[in-house]
Design a protein around this motif. Structure first.
Motif, PDB file in Angstrom:
ATOM      1  N   TRP B 117       0.866  -1.192   0.000  1.00 40.38           N
ATOM      2  CA  TRP B 117       0.000   0.000   0.000  1.00 40.38           C
ATOM      3  C   TRP B 117       0.895   1.232   0.000  1.00 40.38           C
ATOM      4  O   TRP B 117       2.017   1.197   0.528  1.00 40.38           O
ATOM      5  N   ARG B 118       0.426   2.298  -0.581  1.00 38.68           N
ATOM      6  CA  ARG B 118       1.163   3.550  -0.558  1.00 38.68           C
ATOM      7  C   ARG B 118       0.226   4.677  -0.122  1.00 38.68           C
ATOM      8  O   ARG B 118      -0.945   4.676  -0.487  1.00 38.68           O
ATOM      9  N   LEU B 127      -3.526   3.648  -1.195  1.00 39.61           N
ATOM     10  CA  LEU B 127      -3.890   2.974  -2.448  1.00 39.61           C
ATOM     11  C   LEU B 127      -2.885   1.877  -2.747  1.00 39.61           C
ATOM     12  O   LEU B 127      -1.769   1.887  -2.232  1.00 39.61           O
ATOM     13  N   THR B 128      -3.332   0.937  -3.527  1.00 33.49           N
ATOM     14  CA  THR B 128      -2.430  -0.131  -3.974  1.00 33.49           C
ATOM     15  C   THR B 128      -2.801  -0.523  -5.398  1.00 33.49           C
ATOM     16  O   THR B 128      -3.921  -0.218  -5.829  1.00 33.49           O
ATOM     17  N   LYS B 129      -1.863  -1.143  -6.085  1.00 31.22           N
ATOM     18  CA  LYS B 129      -2.135  -1.490  -7.491  1.00 31.22           C
ATOM     19  C   LYS B 129      -3.224  -2.564  -7.539  1.00 31.22           C
ATOM     20  O   LYS B 129      -3.277  -3.433  -6.687  1.00 31.22           O
ATOM     21  N   ASP B 130      -4.042  -2.489  -8.586  1.00 35.75           N
ATOM     22  CA  ASP B 130      -5.014  -3.550  -8.824  1.00 35.75           C
ATOM     23  C   ASP B 130      -4.243  -4.707  -9.473  1.00 35.75           C
ATOM     24  O   ASP B 130      -3.706  -4.549 -10.576  1.00 35.75           O
ATOM     25  N   VAL B 149      -6.643   0.160  -6.229  1.00 40.19           N
ATOM     26  CA  VAL B 149      -7.626  -0.029  -5.151  1.00 40.19           C
ATOM     27  C   VAL B 149      -7.324   1.025  -4.091  1.00 40.19           C
ATOM     28  O   VAL B 149      -6.191   1.122  -3.621  1.00 40.19           O
ATOM     29  N   PHE B 150      -8.344   1.882  -3.782  1.00 39.88           N
ATOM     30  CA  PHE B 150      -8.177   2.911  -2.750  1.00 39.88           C
ATOM     31  C   PHE B 150      -8.901   2.447  -1.487  1.00 39.88           C
ATOM     32  O   PHE B 150      -9.933   1.761  -1.577  1.00 39.88           O
ATOM     33  N   CYS B 159     -12.226   0.625  -2.661  1.00 42.15           N
ATOM     34  CA  CYS B 159     -12.928   0.808  -3.944  1.00 42.15           C
ATOM     35  C   CYS B 159     -11.894   0.915  -5.058  1.00 42.15           C
ATOM     36  O   CYS B 159     -10.834   1.481  -4.864  1.00 42.15           O
ATOM     37  N   GLN B 160     -12.242   0.377  -6.189  1.00 40.75           N
ATOM     38  CA  GLN B 160     -11.303   0.306  -7.325  1.00 40.75           C
ATOM     39  C   GLN B 160     -11.509   1.524  -8.211  1.00 40.75           C
ATOM     40  O   GLN B 160     -12.646   1.967  -8.401  1.00 40.75           O
TER      41      GLN B 160
END
Lengths: 516, 171, 47
Positions: B117-118, B127-130, B149-150, B159-160
């Motif tokens: 997560w960043r 957020l993180t990559k989907d 994905v937030f 939520c994406q």
């Protein structure tokens, strides 16, 4: 000095409550020492200690960095008062007297500060003090004071709850805006506080309603005092918007309060506050589904709730005083001599400055008029239940003839006619027997040919339409009963609104009725 | 007269005032005075704690947040790091947002980074990559476009979103 | 008429009008879950 010693002791308390939990044994030990070492064992000592602590707390608020924790000392002093209130086994006085004593000390320091500081008086620490008192009481009283271990104390507190709020209300009444304008905005925020207003509205047996009505009347009186025909100070406009929002909240949560107290609130509401008037009179009982007032086929005769007597919290008969007898006698057997007595009592011997729409003074006693008219409405409801609708929905009935003759009598001035019709139309609210009957009265007054002469008929029709317009040309909400009345007049075959000269004379008004 | 404030006589459209009171919500009638912040919308800038009661069964739950003291505390970095590694994402987000300016905020930050997560400095959200979609890096190498994905702290859910991510905006 | 004295007091009352933070429930002591620690300025500073 003794005061400085009190400062030191209080400072220790402030430090302690920031370090340990609310029910830490050290808290109890500290308070026990306060009593054992004689700091607050006497009434004088308690008063001086609380006064010193409060002065120091207010001082520290003023000296604190506004971005920091400015209320620490204030929060601490309330915690101390609540602890003393719960724990104190006082010989000289009861808990109630202790609370009154503590709040009286607050009053002394508050009024002294308000007087001295004038325009630089800061209301916030005193607001926080009362707000905390309400919050702490809430925390304490949860689930019938379950936190209080001592059974006797707990029982006493449960019984005291009602009184607690009425004591707070009494002190708020004392520091009302007319007396302490520097505390006005804090005061309005306190009477609508989430830990005060909803509880006052719901105390058992409506035991908070009398005090609450007093406070709302204090607010209305304050606004009225500065609502002048020519200009309204900005601050008063802001006060008004806050008041309107509070009344909307009450109307949403506990409409029954407005329904049952409209009589007293109307006695003080400035006649120009038409939208606020409609909010108060437009309250509808929570469980009631009301029919669409614009429905052309609507008939109140077929609406069941139009047979029900609305509740009223304060009976206007109390305000009739010496007039009760003549009015009740007239309702039993109408007579001109009784009528003259009643009319004579409606005039004041000194005029009252009251900014209305189109007038600035009142020569008539609008409260007494409201008491008579509402008393008649209540009597009609009783008669309607006791005998039948035909006994009251009848222009020969004494109820109708009293109102008709009050207006028709030669000694009745145009002002008195206006006030009587104005007050009758105030009774047109949600579907109930009073709305139904006063609708019947207005319609019959409007079309009656019994007026002493043709001009009078036009005059009455104009007064009726004027009072209706005042209530419906303002922004919503509009009262259900008034819309039904307008629809009745528009549908009536005996009424041709556009034919009246007083309507044709004013194009805007004529246009408005054409729209309708 | 011209100077009078007509909002006192003919009134004003009340819909915005009612909206500020949270009315009307769905067709049910909600009590609003229990959480009444202030008579004026302008001074109602934060939620206020309503009347509530904590049943005693709620106040002495042991082992909350894997802690053997009640109420729980985080005062030992080594121990805490091990505990934090066991928490699920939502618990980390809760600790991060609810206890600002503390050791545990730092620890949850580090743990969430470990889980890819960043924290977005401007959006102030994680957020993180989907994993389903590889982002496309921009030619200048400062950003990438992709699906992420937030974690939304207001709605408290993941939520994406399609998003252009600037590398200097995250930490 | 609104006397100048009252008008000024009313003004100062409006200026100091308490807001919802003033009205919130007081918390003097809350057993801290975790010790204070300087975290990034970008992190949220209010719970």
């Amino acid at each position: 000095t003794q005061t400085e010693k009190y400062y030191l002791v209080f400072t220790e308390w402030v430090k302690l409550v920031q370090k340990v939990d609310d029910n830490d044994p050290m808290i109890l030990a500290f308070i026990k020492q306060l009593i054992d070492k004689g700091v607050i064992s006497s009434t004088d000592g308690l008063i001086e200690f609380l006064r010193a602590s409060l002065e120091l707390s207010v001082f520290s608020f003023k000296e604190s960095d506004p971005t920091g924790e400015v209320f620490t000392s204030i929060d601490a002093i309330i915690k101390l008062i609540i602890k003393l209130f719960i724990m104190g086994e006082y010989k000289e006085y009861s808990r109630k007297q202790f609370l009154n004593l503590a709040l009286s000390v607050v009053m002394m320091v508050f009024s002294d500060d308000h007087e001295k500081e004038e325009n630089t008086f800061n209301e916030r620490p005193y607001f926080r003090l009362f707000s905390n008192l309400l919050c702490e009481w809430q925390i304490l009283s949860g689930h019938q004071f379950i936190k209080v271990k001592n059974v006797d104390t707990r029982k006493e507190l449960i019984e005291f709850e009602e009184e607690f709020y009425n004591i707070i209300a009494k002190f708020l009444h004392t520091i009302q805006p007319i007396a302490f304008p520097g505390f006005s905005f804090a005061w309005i925020t306190l009477i609508s506080h989430r830990m005060f207003l909803p509880i006052m509205l719901r105390l058992e047996n409506k035991s908070g309603w009398k005090s609450l009505t007093n406070l709302l009347i204090d607010l209305i009186k304050f606004m009225e005092q500065y609502t002048d025909k020519n200009s309204i100070p900005d601050a008063i406009s802001v006060v008004y918007k806050g008041a309107l929002r509070v009344f909307l909240g009450i109307s949403n949560d506990v409409p029954e309060y407005l329904i049952e107290n409209h009589y007293e609130l109307m006695n003080y509401l400035p006649p120009t506050y038409l939208q606020l008037k409609n909010v108060i009179l437009g309250a509808i009982p929570k469980k009631m589904m009301i029919p669409n007032p614009y429905d052309p086929d609507l008939s109140m005769e077929n609406i069941e709730s139009c047979q029900q007597q609305p509740n009223i919290f304060y009976n206007p008969v109390n305000d009739l005083k010496t007039l009760k007898k003549p009015v009740d006698n007239y309702l039993r057997i109408p007579s001109n001599s009784l009528l003259r007595i009643i009319i004579a009592s409606l005039f004041k011997d000194v005029y009252e400055r009251k900014n209305g729409i189109g007038y600035e003074h009142l020569m008539v006693d609008s409260k007494l008029i409201r008491a008579i008219i509402l008393h008649v409405g209540i009597e009609v409801g009783i008669e309607n239940e006791r005998t039948s609708s035909s006994a009251v929905f009848n222009t020969k009935s004494s109820y109708y003839s009293l109102l008709f003759n009050l207006i028709n009598n030669d000694t009745t001035t145009i002002e008195l006619k206006y006030q009587i019709i104005h007050t009758i139309i105030e009774q047109l609210r949600y579907p109930n027997i009073q709305t139904y009957w006063f609708n019947f009265v207005i319609i019959n007054l409007f079309v009656s040919d019994e007026w002493s002469d043709g001009n009078k008929k036009q005059e009455i029709q104009e007064l009726i339409l004027r009072n209706i317009l005042e209530r419906i040309i303002v922004n919503k909400p509009h009262c259900w009963g008034i819309i039904v009345l307008v629809m009745s007049l528009l549908k009536s075959s005996e009424v041709d609104l556009l034919s009246y000269s007083f309507i044709k004379e004013i194009p805007e008004v004529e246009n408005m009725f054409q729209q309708m | 007269s011209s100077t009078i404030d007509h909002s006192l006589t003919i009134g004003a459209d009340l819909s915005s005032m009612l909206h500020s009171l949270g009315l009307p919500r769905d067709n049910k009638r909600h009590r609003i005075l229990d959480t009444f912040q202030s008579p004026w919308a302008e001074t109602s800038r934060s939620e206020v704690q309503p009347r509530f009661f904590i049943p005693s069964s709620f106040s002495n739950i042991s082992n909350v947040l894997q802690c053997n003291t009640t109420p729980p505390t985080f005062n030992n970095i080594e121990l805490d790091q091990q505990r934090v590694a066991l928490f699920q994402d939502e618990t980390l987000f809760y600790l991060f947002y609810k206890h600002p300016g503390t050791v545990i905020q730092e620890l949850t930050y580090l743990e969430l980074r470990k889980r890819n997560w960043r924290f977005h400095k401007i959006l102030k959200t994680w957020l993180t990559k989907d994993p389903m979609m590889e982002p496309i890096v921009a030619a200048d190498g400062f950003s990438e476009r992709g699906s992420y994905v937030f974690f939304d702290p207001q709605r408290w859910e993941k939520c994406q979103r399609e998003f252009i991510l600037f590398y200097n905006a995250i930490m | 008429e609104l006397s100048s004295r009252v008008a000024l007091q009313l003004e100062s009352s409006l200026l100091n009008c308490p807001d919802s933070l003033d009205a919130d429930t007081p918390f003097l002591f809350q057993k801290p879950l975790s010790l204070n620690h300087p975290t990034s300025i970008f992190f949220p500073s209010e719970p």
